[in-house]
Design an enzyme around this catalytic site. Structure first.
Site, PDB file in Angstrom:
ATOM      1  N   LYS A  12       0.866  -1.195   0.000  1.00 55.62           N
ATOM      2  CA  LYS A  12       0.000   0.000   0.000  1.00 55.62           C
ATOM      3  C   LYS A  12       0.894   1.234   0.000  1.00 55.62           C
ATOM      4  O   LYS A  12       2.021   1.186   0.490  1.00 55.62           O
ATOM      5  CB  LYS A  12      -0.867   0.011   1.261  1.00 55.62           C
ATOM      6  CG  LYS A  12      -2.126   0.820   1.116  1.00 55.62           C
ATOM      7  CD  LYS A  12      -3.248   0.000   0.524  1.00 55.62           C
ATOM      8  CE  LYS A  12      -4.486   0.842   0.258  1.00 55.62           C
ATOM      9  NZ  LYS A  12      -5.651   0.005  -0.055  1.00 55.62           N
TER      10      LYS A  12
ATOM     11  N   ASP B 165      -7.187   4.309  -4.217  1.00 56.95           N
ATOM     12  CA  ASP B 165      -7.834   4.154  -2.909  1.00 56.95           C
ATOM     13  C   ASP B 165      -8.450   5.532  -2.663  1.00 56.95           C
ATOM     14  O   ASP B 165      -8.669   6.289  -3.623  1.00 56.95           O
ATOM     15  CB  ASP B 165      -6.796   3.759  -1.838  1.00 56.95           C
ATOM     16  CG  ASP B 165      -7.431   3.271  -0.531  1.00 56.95           C
ATOM     17  OD1 ASP B 165      -7.735   2.076  -0.427  1.00 56.95           O
ATOM     18  OD2 ASP B 165      -7.659   4.096   0.386  1.00 56.95           O
TER      19      ASP B 165
END
Ligand code: 2IT
Length: 447
Positions: free
Chosen positions: A126, A166
């Site tokens: 991430k 995201d």
């Protein structure tokens, strides 16, 4: 909880005392997998858990950019390449002002097990930045993305690490990031997913997370001989995940009566349906982070400021916005409202105290790392599409997505039953995901 999990939680606490979100997910996962650790002494002997809670690599970098008035800004960029036992690092980029290593690491750690549950060859990672794109011009967002990629490009690639979107990173941002990656590497390849349809993107990727959530929810209801037809649903957020979730819920005959943002929520008792669903896309594209214009536009809808939608009675609750948006107090409200199901679409949206309270009071929970895995699953399908230099039709994608979500639900259900936990999807997701990663890590040796 026994000492096995606690000793590793203590290690994480000692090393990262200032990262509460990361410690929250480490505690949640390790507590759930305690029976698995007890059954596998070889995991303990090979230091598997210590290795798993430490990212394989963390990159932090400076992101300087110039705004439209010529002023220089400096943001922080991050990529945590958490675990590559199952495949190249895979996971989104989050651009939001509260981003710091604790947020990226919580998301990266969750991503490992989520990606494992999909059954596809993807590891966990991430990244992101404390840059907030809302209120910025397109040119400013482009310059920021180009600067961000000027460092990130050397760390990623189709077989190394494949970022996606995201919160704060949608089609526009991915487009600018892809353009800069291509320019710097001189390679036209799938180093990012969530791309536009004209440059390697996957038909249906935008809907995938929300659609997947609803397929998973449908399986939960099926377990109890129930269906979505005629159910009233409260959701939060108004972005991409909320949009996809509402679209699919409407197809299955459920009625969604809220959307929200950080300033309050909109109550639409007529249901968010028809052209109102796609109006959410306009709201999001406007870039002003408000959902209240919905209530100005549609007559019977009202905006309730400074409140969360959890106070509205419904059969099903679906948090689609952000981490820890359902606190113990909210959980009490949800139980008092007589809810039967809660399905997590955002990452870690329910605090541990709230999860415990909901479970004790008979609310069935669909955990995020299982329920929202349809997004990353379709990202992996996008990787395979790009590698084959072809394109898949939306029908092909939705068909695969549905199969993957049904399979994830089955894995969670089975893992929970095998360990004598009944129908506990929260524990089942952690156990099934962990087991798959652990098996690969054992086979790959101490690296
Ligand atoms: O939380 C998530 O799974 C995502 N933001 C999507 C990750 C991806 O690589 O598609």
């Amino acid at each position: 909880m026994g000492n096995l999990a606690q000793q590793y939680i203590d290690i994480a606490k000692e090393h990262y005392p200032h990262e509460p979100e990361f410690l929250e997910t480490v505690t949640e996962v390790l507590t759930s997998v305690e029976p698995l650790l007890e059954a596998h002494p070889e995991y303990i002997e090979s230091g598997l858990v210590e290795r798993l809670i430490e990212p394989e690599r963390g990159i932090q970098f400076r992101v300087p950019w110039v705004d439209d008035n010529g002023k220089v800004h400096v943001n922080r960029g991050y990529r945590y390449e958490f675990n590559s036992a199952l495949g190249p690092y895979k996971g989104g980029l989050r651009f939001a002002s509260n981003v710091y290593p604790g947020i990226i690491k919580f998301l990266g750690f969750e991503q490992i097990f989520k990606n494992a549950l999909t059954g596809l060859p993807i590891g966990g990672g991430k990244g992101g930045s404390d840059f907030d794109p809302s209120g910025k011009s397109d040119a400013e967002v482009m310059r920021f993305c180009q600067s961000f990629m000027s460092e990130l490009y050397r760390h990623i690639g189709p077989n190394t690490d494949v970022p996606a979107g995201d919160i704060g990173v949608g089609g526009r941002e991915i487009g600018y990031l892809f353009g800069q990656y291509k320019k710097l590497t001189n390679r036209y390849e799938g180093a990012l997913s969530g791309k536009g349809l004209t440059f390697g993107g996957l038909a249906g990727r935008a809907e995938a997370t929300g659609y997947g959530v609803v397929f998973f929810l449908r399986e939960m209801l099926k377990h109890f001989g129930d269906t979505l037809e005629g159910k009233t649903v409260v959701v939060s957020g108004y972005g991409n995940v909320t949009w996809g979730t509402i679209k699919k819920l409407n197809e299955f005959g459920a009625k969604v009566i809220t959307i929200s943002n950080h300033e309050g929520y909109v109550l639409d008792k007529d249901g968010v349906e028809g052209d109102k669903v796609d109006y959410l896309l306009d709201l999001r594209a406007s870039g002003n982070r408000k959902c209240s214009p919905y209530a100005d536009k549609y007559e019977n809808a009202e905006f309730i400021p400074d409140k969360k939608p959890w106070e509205v009675p419904a059969d099903i609750y679906i948090p689609c916005a952000t981490q820890n948006e359902i606190t113990l107090e909210d959980a009490k409200q949800i139980v008092a409202n007589g809810a039967k199901y809660l399905c997590e679409a955002a990452n870690m949206p329910t605090t541990p105290e709230a999860v415990a309270y909901l479970k004790e009071n008979g609310v069935i929970i669909g955990p995020a790392k299982a329920a929202n895995a349809g997004g990353v699953a379709c990202s992996c399908i996008e990787m395979s599409q790009d590698a084959q230099h072809t394109f898949f039709t939306p029908e092909e994608v939705y068909d695969q997505l549905e199969k993957i979500m049904v399979n994830i639900h089955r894995q969670c259900e089975e893992a929970s039953a095998v360990y004598g936990l009944g129908y506990d999807l929260v524990a089942g997701a952690n156990i099934a995901g962990f087991e798959r990663v652990a098996n690969a890590m054992m086979a790959e040796g101490i690296v």
